[in-house]
Design a protein around this motif. Structure first.
Motif, PDB file in Angstrom:
ATOM      1  N   GLU A  34      -5.300 103.431  11.660  1.00 57.43           N
ATOM      2  CA  GLU A  34      -5.085 103.769  10.247  1.00 57.43           C
ATOM      3  C   GLU A  34      -5.038 102.512   9.386  1.00 57.43           C
ATOM      4  O   GLU A  34      -5.507 102.539   8.237  1.00 57.43           O
ATOM      5  N   ASP A  35      -4.504 101.433   9.907  1.00 64.90           N
ATOM      6  CA  ASP A  35      -4.484 100.177   9.146  1.00 64.90           C
ATOM      7  C   ASP A  35      -5.905  99.694   8.868  1.00 64.90           C
ATOM      8  O   ASP A  35      -6.198  99.216   7.755  1.00 64.90           O
ATOM      9  N   GLU A  36      -6.789  99.804   9.864  1.00 60.60           N
ATOM     10  CA  GLU A  36      -8.185  99.396   9.679  1.00 60.60           C
ATOM     11  C   GLU A  36      -8.877 100.276   8.654  1.00 60.60           C
ATOM     12  O   GLU A  36      -9.651  99.790   7.818  1.00 60.60           O
ATOM     13  N   GLU A  94      -7.482  99.395   5.128  1.00 64.59           N
ATOM     14  CA  GLU A  94      -8.009  98.110   4.648  1.00 64.59           C
ATOM     15  C   GLU A  94      -9.476  98.240   4.249  1.00 64.59           C
ATOM     16  O   GLU A  94      -9.893  97.726   3.199  1.00 64.59           O
TER      17      GLU A  94
END
Length: 251
Positions: A148-150, A153
């Motif tokens: 989810e962070d990728e 971003e």
């Protein structure tokens, strides 16, 4: 933006069945003609055309059919005079419905759509009568293989507005939303980051939904949507309904 994902998934399943019947072939061929006519026959410089070609290849349309449709749109082969038209109306239970069509005969298409509305208890309205309840957005659908962070971003870096987890063929996916003018940029950005892109499209997203709980209304509504979706000239059908799983099974 929750509320439209279930129906989007049903439409994907339906598209596979339609492709087996050859219905998607005709629809995508028309879409290729229109895209090539408006933006030129070179996919490298025509994002809309490139996106439709990707859909056509995913549906199994032979390359020669794609090339023929591009030639028709670019004017190197004869082609009927197709135009894009948007129709709007209300289905049973006050559900808003938007239809996008490609047609060479406005009168025929309008008559066919009106007949479907009349048969299943809906009302065909004027252009603009329900589109104010939707946002027109660009959507890039990717496989949910990144963290989810990728995804967050990459979405921010590509100018996306939001994203939402969903399913496609029971596999997890992520739908990333952006302004329609930014769709090509977002698509290129995700490609550069090697995100597994499944589909890039323009889509009407409802700003509010109507819950349908009455089984008779649900059945009539689903029959209406199915009838509209089966019309040769209709390319897409978008609604703003919410419905329980057991009622959705009526489709």
């Amino acid at each position: 933006m929750a509320g439209h994902s279930k129906w989007a998934n049903i439409k994907r399943q339906k598209a596979r069945v339609d492709a087996q019947k050859g219905k998607v072939f005709a629809r995508l061929s028309r879409a290729i003609i229109i895209a090539a006519r408006h933006g030129g026959g070179d996919p490298a410089g025509n994002f809309q055309l490139r996106s439709v070609i990707e859909k056509a290849k995913a549906a199994g349309i032979p390359n020669e059919n794609i090339e023929r449709a591009i030639a028709k749109g670019a004017g190197t082969l004869g082609a009927d005079s197709l135009e894009s038209i948007r129709y709007e109306g209300y289905g049973p239970g006050g559900v808003a419905i938007i239809m996008e069509a490609l047609t060479d005969n406005r009168n025929r298409t309008a008559a066919d759509i009106r007949a479907a509305f009349n048969k299943y208890g809906g009302n065909l309205g004027e252009t603009g009568c329900v589109s104010w309840m939707f946002h027109h957005r660009g959507v890039v659908t990717i496989k949910a293989t990144m963290t989810e962070d990728e995804i967050l971003e990459a979405s921010l870096g590509g100018g996306a507005e939001s994203y939402e987890y969903s399913t496609w063929d029971e596999e997890p996916i992520v739908e990333i939303y952006t302004d329609i003018t930014n769709l090509e940029h977002l698509n290129r950005h995700l490609q550069k980051l090697n995100f597994p892109i499944l589909q890039t499209e323009f889509r009407w997203i409802p700003t509010n939904t109507v819950e349908v709980t009455d089984p008779d209304q649900a059945k009539s509504l689903l029959k209406l949507i199915d009838a509209l979706d089966n019309l040769e000239d209709v390319q897409t059908v978008t609604t703003n309904f919410e419905m329980a799983e057991e009622l959705l099974a009526l489709v």
